[in-house]
Enzyme design. Structure first.
Site, PDB file in Angstrom:
ATOM      1  CG  PHE A 149      -0.229   0.467   2.496  1.00  0.00           C
ATOM      2  CD1 PHE A 149      -0.104   1.822   2.790  1.00  0.00           C
ATOM      3  CD2 PHE A 149       0.366  -0.448   3.361  1.00  0.00           C
ATOM      4  CE1 PHE A 149       0.571   2.249   3.932  1.00  0.00           C
ATOM      5  CE2 PHE A 149       1.049  -0.026   4.496  1.00  0.00           C
ATOM      6  CZ  PHE A 149       1.155   1.322   4.784  1.00  0.00           C
ATOM      7  CE  LYS A 173      -3.084  -8.391  -4.334  1.00  0.00           C
ATOM      8  NZ  LYS A 173      -3.541  -7.475  -3.252  1.00  0.00           N
ATOM      9  CD  GLU A 176      -5.682  -6.234   0.266  1.00  0.00           C
ATOM     10  OE1 GLU A 176      -4.666  -5.953  -0.400  1.00  0.00           O
ATOM     11  OE2 GLU A 176      -5.780  -7.279   0.939  1.00  0.00           O
ATOM     12  NE  ARG A 177      -3.428  -2.709   3.767  1.00  0.00           N
ATOM     13  CZ  ARG A 177      -2.344  -2.932   4.499  1.00  0.00           C
ATOM     14  NH1 ARG A 177      -2.065  -2.137   5.505  1.00  0.00           N
ATOM     15  NH2 ARG A 177      -1.555  -3.935   4.241  1.00  0.00           N
ATOM     16  CB  SER A 226       4.826  -7.390   5.691  1.00  0.00           C
ATOM     17  OG  SER A 226       3.894  -8.370   5.297  1.00  0.00           O
ATOM     18  CB  CYS A 281      10.560  -0.377   2.738  1.00  0.00           C
ATOM     19  SG  CYS A 281      11.233   0.214   1.196  1.00  0.00           S
ATOM     20  CD  GLU A 384       8.558  -2.881   8.295  1.00  0.00           C
ATOM     21  OE1 GLU A 384       7.846  -3.874   8.067  1.00  0.00           O
ATOM     22  OE2 GLU A 384       9.083  -2.208   7.386  1.00  0.00           O
TER      23      GLU A 384
HETATM   24  P1  NAD Z   1       1.544  -6.591   3.110  1.00  0.00           P
HETATM   25  O1  NAD Z   1       2.550  -7.673   3.175  1.00  0.00           O
HETATM   26  O2  NAD Z   1       0.463  -6.568   4.112  1.00  0.00           O
HETATM   27  O3  NAD Z   1       0.796  -6.620   1.687  1.00  0.00           O
HETATM   28  C1  NAD Z   1       1.510  -6.627   0.476  1.00  0.00           C
HETATM   29  C2  NAD Z   1       0.691  -7.362  -0.578  1.00  0.00           C
HETATM   30  O4  NAD Z   1       0.505  -8.713  -0.166  1.00  0.00           O
HETATM   31  C3  NAD Z   1      -0.689  -6.764  -0.800  1.00  0.00           C
HETATM   32  O5  NAD Z   1      -0.960  -6.740  -2.172  1.00  0.00           O
HETATM   33  C4  NAD Z   1      -1.618  -7.726  -0.063  1.00  0.00           C
HETATM   34  O6  NAD Z   1      -2.889  -7.830  -0.661  1.00  0.00           O
HETATM   35  C5  NAD Z   1      -0.882  -9.052  -0.159  1.00  0.00           C
HETATM   36  N1  NAD Z   1      -1.144  -9.923   1.009  1.00  0.00           N
HETATM   37  C6  NAD Z   1      -1.345  -9.509   2.291  1.00  0.00           C
HETATM   38  N2  NAD Z   1      -1.527 -10.589   3.093  1.00  0.00           N
HETATM   39  C7  NAD Z   1      -1.439 -11.677   2.297  1.00  0.00           C
HETATM   40  C8  NAD Z   1      -1.526 -13.087   2.552  1.00  0.00           C
HETATM   41  N3  NAD Z   1      -1.753 -13.571   3.763  1.00  0.00           N
HETATM   42  N4  NAD Z   1      -1.369 -13.925   1.516  1.00  0.00           N
HETATM   43  C9  NAD Z   1      -1.134 -13.460   0.271  1.00  0.00           C
HETATM   44  N5  NAD Z   1      -1.043 -12.132  -0.020  1.00  0.00           N
HETATM   45  C10 NAD Z   1      -1.184 -11.259   0.976  1.00  0.00           C
HETATM   46  O7  NAD Z   1       2.370  -5.207   3.103  1.00  0.00           O
HETATM   47  P2  NAD Z   1       1.796  -3.730   3.204  1.00  0.00           P
HETATM   48  O8  NAD Z   1       1.293  -3.495   4.581  1.00  0.00           O
HETATM   49  O9  NAD Z   1       0.897  -3.452   2.057  1.00  0.00           O
HETATM   50  O10 NAD Z   1       3.125  -2.878   2.969  1.00  0.00           O
HETATM   51  C11 NAD Z   1       4.003  -2.510   3.994  1.00  0.00           C
HETATM   52  C12 NAD Z   1       5.173  -3.458   4.073  1.00  0.00           C
HETATM   53  O11 NAD Z   1       5.869  -3.477   2.832  1.00  0.00           O
HETATM   54  C13 NAD Z   1       6.208  -3.042   5.101  1.00  0.00           C
HETATM   55  O12 NAD Z   1       6.672  -4.188   5.755  1.00  0.00           O
HETATM   56  C14 NAD Z   1       7.306  -2.409   4.263  1.00  0.00           C
HETATM   57  O13 NAD Z   1       8.590  -2.430   4.849  1.00  0.00           O
HETATM   58  C15 NAD Z   1       7.259  -3.273   3.046  1.00  0.00           C
HETATM   59  N6  NAD Z   1       7.860  -2.626   1.888  1.00  0.00           N
HETATM   60  C16 NAD Z   1       9.045  -3.114   1.463  1.00  0.00           C
HETATM   61  C17 NAD Z   1       9.670  -2.519   0.382  1.00  0.00           C
HETATM   62  C18 NAD Z   1      10.987  -3.049  -0.103  1.00  0.00           C
HETATM   63  O14 NAD Z   1      11.400  -2.686  -1.201  1.00  0.00           O
HETATM   64  N7  NAD Z   1      11.658  -3.888   0.644  1.00  0.00           N
HETATM   65  C19 NAD Z   1       9.065  -1.430  -0.252  1.00  0.00           C
HETATM   66  C20 NAD Z   1       7.839  -0.971   0.214  1.00  0.00           C
HETATM   67  C21 NAD Z   1       7.245  -1.586   1.294  1.00  0.00           C
END
Ligand code: NAD
Length: 499
Positions: A149, A173, A176-177, A226, A281, A384
């Site tokens: 998101f 994909k 969703e937020r 994450s 991140c 985090e």
């Molecule tokens: P998230 O992991 O909750 O969601 C990311 C994606 O995964 C979304 O599209 C979501 O729909 C999907 N998802 C969520 N739960 C799932 C599940 N159980 N099974 C399958 N798919 C699932 O992450 P977020 O809250 O949207 O983003 C924040 C996180 O992303 C933080 O941890 C941040 O550090 C990380 N991030 C990392 C980078 C990097 O380059 N390393 C860059 C940006 C953000």
């Protein structure tokens, strides 16, 4: 109330699963829209359309594909304000941050204009008599991108630009937020001349992600989000024979040496720790001052700066420092972690746990927090937080400070502030973190370098954007060719020699 569906075959396509998620306005805490959550059947249908369209796109010469990227750069610039407004409304970040989000994505699309150069193969003339050998980089087919998101424009553009430039079709994909901006990006790609079916946006949750991971046509998966989900996606995608690159969470340390410019270091921590409400991140979440004097001076400089920060909705003008966090659940989680920090003995130097913004009492605002005397066994250090919270972890020596950053399970970004070249160089060489700043707090590499963390911040061999992306989204085929005329002179001898 807005409804976000899918973008299939260059058309907005209504979801058929009957499942929806709420899209929140983080500033007011109100539901501002609904996003359709696709079923596995909808995903599979989008993949079939993409697979049918992809060979023609792969056969389009790379210069023409580059021209689509060039047109896209123009359109992103044209619609910058519109995209930033939509992004801030759904995500909550300030307008300058939202424009930065689009801009950093745009820069990768700009880099992709160079596809013909990036996709040039290798050629060996006369590898044997009449024998030439050449390698070509071919598209994988249909690939998928799963986005978080926190950068609704930048990350999808990083993921899909290079994949498309290499001749692949992409299933995106989004989170969703924050699904609105990715849908706008897909429409802009269509306007830029991308053929129908080459970029499909399928909105959804775990159900559609699992369908992506199990779909046999999809050749590669790029994920950003994450760490637990990154690990899950990496293992399931690779077990199903797909190429995967999955980028996860972070806990970025900034070491402040006694010789650092303390004002510069304090400014850097405030910008990098609290900007975008800490939902980056590459945010600095741990400050590691070396020596008691440095630590005391740093805290003294940080406090007035943090107290001046203006937390408000993006609509409140250009002097807003940061807005709300993304959801009520994110806010609760941040406040819960802050409580554990206090319970476990850290000193909460700036405590805004009762922060309320008049007129926005239901919004997901979290005021800035600063912890001192944090230790490595505390939850606020290990986890985090992804909110406007900076932890100061005091170290007596440079080696101790370096050890903290080295031993943490995350390895996304890090920084050192010092005037000493030896120390800076030693840090850059020894640290086991993917992106390093020297007197630069958020060392995000530009489009023509690559972006990626180490340890539990990244799974897979290749980074995002830059030359790595062109490797990730292609596979190499090597052709050895012999023409009979080449055997006429001394062919026999050379073949023996080659054996
Ligand atoms: P998230 O992991 O909750 O969601 C990311 C994606 O995964 C979304 O599209 C979501 O729909 C999907 N998802 C969520 N739960 C799932 C599940 N159980 N099974 C399958 N798919 C699932 O992450 P977020 O809250 O949207 O983003 C924040 C996180 O992303 C933080 O941890 C941040 O550090 C990380 N991030 C990392 C980078 C990097 O380059 N390393 C860059 C940006 C953000």
């Amino acid at each position: 109330m807005s409804e976000v569906h899918h973008f299939i075959d260059s058309k907005i396509t209504n979801g058929t699963s009957g499942r929806f998620a709420d899209i929140m306005n983080p500033a007011t805490g109100e539901v501002q829209g609904k996003v359709a959550l696709a079923s596995a059947a909808e995903l599979n249908c989008a993949v079939s359309i993409a697979a049918a369209a992809q060979p023609k796109w792969a056969a389009t010469n790379p210069q023409r594909r580059g021209r689509v990227m060039m047109a896209m750069v123009h359109l992103l610039n044209r619609d910058m304000d519109k995209l930033a407004q939509a992004l801030s409304k759904e995500h909550g970040k300030t307008l300058p941050d939202a424009k930065g989000d689009v801009q950093r994505g745009l820069e990768v699309i700009e880099y992709c204009i160079g596809a013909p150069e990036m996709l040039k193969g290798d050629y060996t003339d006369s590898a044997g008599p009449g024998i030439d050998m050449y390698s070509m980089k071919q598209a994988l087919g249909v690939t998928a991108a799963i986005a978080p998101f926190n950068f609704p424009a930048m990350i999808p553009l990083w993921q899909i630009g290079p994949a498309l430039a290499c001749g692949n079709a992409v299933i995106l994909k989004p989170s969703e937020r924050a699904p609105t901006v990715p849908m706008m990006l897909a429409q802009l790609f269509a306007e830029a001349g991308l053929p129908d079916g080459i970029l499909q946006v399928v909105n959804g949750d775990k159900e559609v992600v699992d369908a992506i991971l199990d779909n046999e046509t999809i050749q590669a998966v790029g994920f950003v989000g994450s760490t637990p989900i990154a690990q899950y996606i990496y293992s399931r995608a690779t077990a199903n024979g797909k190429r995967a690159q999955c980028f996860g969470g972070a806990k970025n340390h900034m070491i402040i040496m006694p010789d650092a410019d303390m004002d510069q270091a304090a400014d850097a921590i405030v910008g990098a720790g609290y900007g975008a409400a800490g939902e980056r991140c590459m945010a600095i979440s741990v400050a590691v001052p070396v020596g008691k004097e440095t630590a005391d001076k740093l805290i003294e400089k940080l406090v007035p700066r943090i107290e001046k920060l203006r937390v408000a909705p993006y609509t409140d003008g250009d002097d807003v420092d940061f807005g709300p966090v993304v959801t009520a659940a994110a806010k609760e989680n941040i406040l819960r972690l802050i409580d554990t920090g206090v319970e476990q003995g850290a000193t909460l130097v700036i405590d805004n746990r009762d922060f309320k913004l008049q007129g926005y009492e239901n919004g997901f605002f979290v005021g800035p927090h600063l912890f001192d005397n944090v230790t490595t066994d505390m939850d606020i250090y290990k986890t985090e937080i992804f909110g406007p919270v900076v932890c100061a972890l005091r170290a007596d020596t440079y080696e101790e400070a370096l050890g903290y950053a080295m031993d943490h399970e995350y390895g996304n970004g890090t920084a050192i502030f010092t005037r000493d070249g030896d120390t800076a160089r030693d840090f850059a060489h020894r640290i086991n973190v993917g992106m390093v700043g020297i007197n630069v707090p958020v060392p995000v590499p530009l489009a023509y370098h690559t972006f990626g963390g180490w340890k539990k911040s990244g799974f897979g061999d290749l980074n995002q954007h830059g030359p790595d992306a062109f490797k990730f989204f292609t596979r190499t085929k090597t052709v050895t060719s012999r023409w009979p005329s080449g055997l006429k002179e001394g062919g026999e001898f050379h073949f023996k020699a080659m054996d």
